[in-house]
Design a protein around this motif. Structure first.
Motif, PDB file in Angstrom:
ATOM      1  N   ILE A  51      -3.214   8.585 -11.020  1.00  0.00           N
ATOM      2  CA  ILE A  51      -3.696   7.651 -11.431  1.00  0.00           C
ATOM      3  C   ILE A  51      -3.015   6.725 -12.514  1.00  0.00           C
ATOM      4  O   ILE A  51      -3.370   5.515 -12.766  1.00  0.00           O
ATOM      5  N   LYS A  52      -1.955   7.159 -12.835  1.00  0.00           N
ATOM      6  CA  LYS A  52      -0.930   6.331 -13.690  1.00  0.00           C
ATOM      7  C   LYS A  52      -0.657   5.118 -13.063  1.00  0.00           C
ATOM      8  O   LYS A  52      -0.410   4.016 -13.515  1.00  0.00           O
ATOM      9  N   HIS A  97       0.796  -1.187   0.067  1.00  0.00           N
ATOM     10  CA  HIS A  97       0.101   0.000   0.232  1.00  0.00           C
ATOM     11  C   HIS A  97       1.000   1.129  -0.041  1.00  0.00           C
ATOM     12  O   HIS A  97       1.904   1.440   0.810  1.00  0.00           O
ATOM     13  N   THR A  98       0.752   2.101  -0.895  1.00  0.00           N
ATOM     14  CA  THR A  98       1.628   3.370  -1.065  1.00  0.00           C
ATOM     15  C   THR A  98       1.575   4.386  -0.064  1.00  0.00           C
ATOM     16  O   THR A  98       2.071   5.538   0.017  1.00  0.00           O
ATOM     17  N   GLY A  99       0.364   4.253   0.802  1.00  0.00           N
ATOM     18  CA  GLY A  99       0.018   5.455   1.849  1.00  0.00           C
ATOM     19  C   GLY A  99      -1.169   6.068   1.713  1.00  0.00           C
ATOM     20  O   GLY A  99      -2.084   5.113   1.309  1.00  0.00           O
ATOM     21  N   GLU A 113      -5.569  -0.641  -2.839  1.00  0.00           N
ATOM     22  CA  GLU A 113      -4.234  -0.960  -2.589  1.00  0.00           C
ATOM     23  C   GLU A 113      -3.272   0.057  -2.460  1.00  0.00           C
ATOM     24  O   GLU A 113      -2.290   0.266  -1.776  1.00  0.00           O
ATOM     25  N   THR A 114      -3.406   1.184  -3.557  1.00  0.00           N
ATOM     26  CA  THR A 114      -2.579   2.299  -3.634  1.00  0.00           C
ATOM     27  C   THR A 114      -3.005   3.351  -2.750  1.00  0.00           C
ATOM     28  O   THR A 114      -2.326   4.312  -2.409  1.00  0.00           O
ATOM     29  N   GLY A 115      -4.395   3.322  -2.254  1.00  0.00           N
ATOM     30  CA  GLY A 115      -4.811   4.420  -1.525  1.00  0.00           C
ATOM     31  C   GLY A 115      -5.044   5.675  -2.371  1.00  0.00           C
ATOM     32  O   GLY A 115      -5.345   6.876  -1.974  1.00  0.00           O
TER      33      GLY A 115
END
Length: 349
Positions: free
Chosen positions: A18-19, A9-11, A56-58
């Motif tokens: 969006i990329k 998870h990137t935070g 997952e990316t937030g």
């Protein structure tokens, strides 16, 4: 170190683009955009993969920019008279169910049954650029009608019918339902009937239920005795308790009483028990709404069953249909009801 089976998870999503979402999902940026903006349909599997990548990316889409492009905020304003009444809880659940299905959210406000407050909330919703409004109003006065007329977004009214067909309404045929429960009391052999009504400024739950009661008596040629007609300013246990207290102060008491809601009937039942009057042999009781307590009190209450959830669901569906296709006018919807007979009116119990 995280395992590969647990995606990183990137935070909080503040710097996620969006990329990055597209890369994680293995699709193009335009495909991600189609899913998030609901601009074009995609397969369920692809949609699930993209939404999982978002989680997952937030990633947090820019809601302001999206609303400017779509000219929609994805938010529906909902106004209800009170929050503690189980009826309105069910109604909001029905609205929320539809909103969730259409990837929208609701902003809930409580009017406290004050038309001026309702008008203020409508102005606030307009300023906040709600996509549409659902209003559950106890009464529709001139000031509120004027506030509704000024709305530039679609709206649906719950519980009350508007004299002018400015917008679709979802309501219960309170007059007919009250007529049916009163007719049931007469069919059981009770001839001297009283009523504890809600406030008559409440056109639906107050005035229309009283009118249905009166119509049933008139049809059977039964008199309406003023001392057995008690108007209360609320729909609470205490209103039923005090209402029954007032009725029993009359020189002669009725042999059956219809209460405008189950909570009032439960309060009336409590006063009868304290007065040593058995139900139904000493006096029969009937309520309205089929709340949970109607089947818990002893004896269980004869009442009118209807679905607040369905009312909210239908209202939200009407509104969403208008939002998706402004050419759809949408007609009024009457929610069905059912007489539920229990021990509080049955002399055989």
């Amino acid at each position: 170190m995280r395992s590969k089976s647990n995606p990183q998870h990137t935070g909080g999503g503040k710097n996620v683009t969006i990329k990055e979402v597209a890369q994680r999902a293995g699709v193009s940026i335009s495909t991600v955009s189609r899913v998030l903006n609901r601009s074009k349909p995609v397969s369920d599997g692809l949609k699930k993969r993209i939404l999982q990548a978002v989680e997952e990316t937030g990633y947090m889409p820019n809601a302001v920019a999206r609303s400017m492009i779509q000219k929609k905020t994805g938010v529906i304003g909902v106004i209800i008279p009170e929050i503690f009444n189980p009826y309105f809880s069910g109604l909001v659940q029905g609205i929320e169910h539809v909103a969730k299905e259409h990837q929208s959210y609701i902003m809930l406000a409580v009017s406290e049954k004050k038309p001026r407050r309702e008008s203020e909330l409508l102005r606030i919703f307009q300023a906040r650029q709600m996509d549409g409004v659902i209003l559950a109003a106890a009464r529709v006065e001139r000031s509120l009608k004027e506030a509704l007329d000024r709305l530039s977004v679609p709206y649906v009214v719950i519980g009350q019918r508007l004299a002018e067909k400015a917008a679709p309404c979802v309501y219960l045929n309170n007059r007919r339902a009250a007529f049916e429960v009163t007719s049931h009391l007469l069919d059981c052999g009770y001839q001297n009937l009283g009523i504890i009504s809600g406030p008559l400024w409440d056109l639906a739950s107050g005035r229309e239920r009283l009118e249905g009661f009166q119509e049933a008596l008139k049809k059977r040629g039964q008199p309406l005795r003023a001392e057995w007609v008690v108007e209360r300013q609320g729909f609470h246990l205490q209103d039923g308790y005090e209402g029954m207290k007032s009725i029993l102060q009359a020189p002669q008491r009725p042999d059956a009483v219809f209460c405008a809601c189950d909570r009032m009937a439960a309060g009336a039942l409590q006063y009868l028990k304290e007065s040593g009057i058995p139900v139904p042999k000493g006096m029969a009781l009937a309520g309205f709404d089929d709340e949970e307590l109607a089947s818990i009190v002893n004896p269980r209450l004869t009442t009118i069953r209807h679905s607040p959830f369905e009312m909210g669901f239908k209202a939200a569906t009407l509104l969403v249909n208008q939002l998706e296709d402004p050419s759809i006018a949408g007609g009024d919807i009457t929610i069905p009801h059912q007489l539920v007979v229990r021990e509080s009116t049955s002399l055989d119990s």
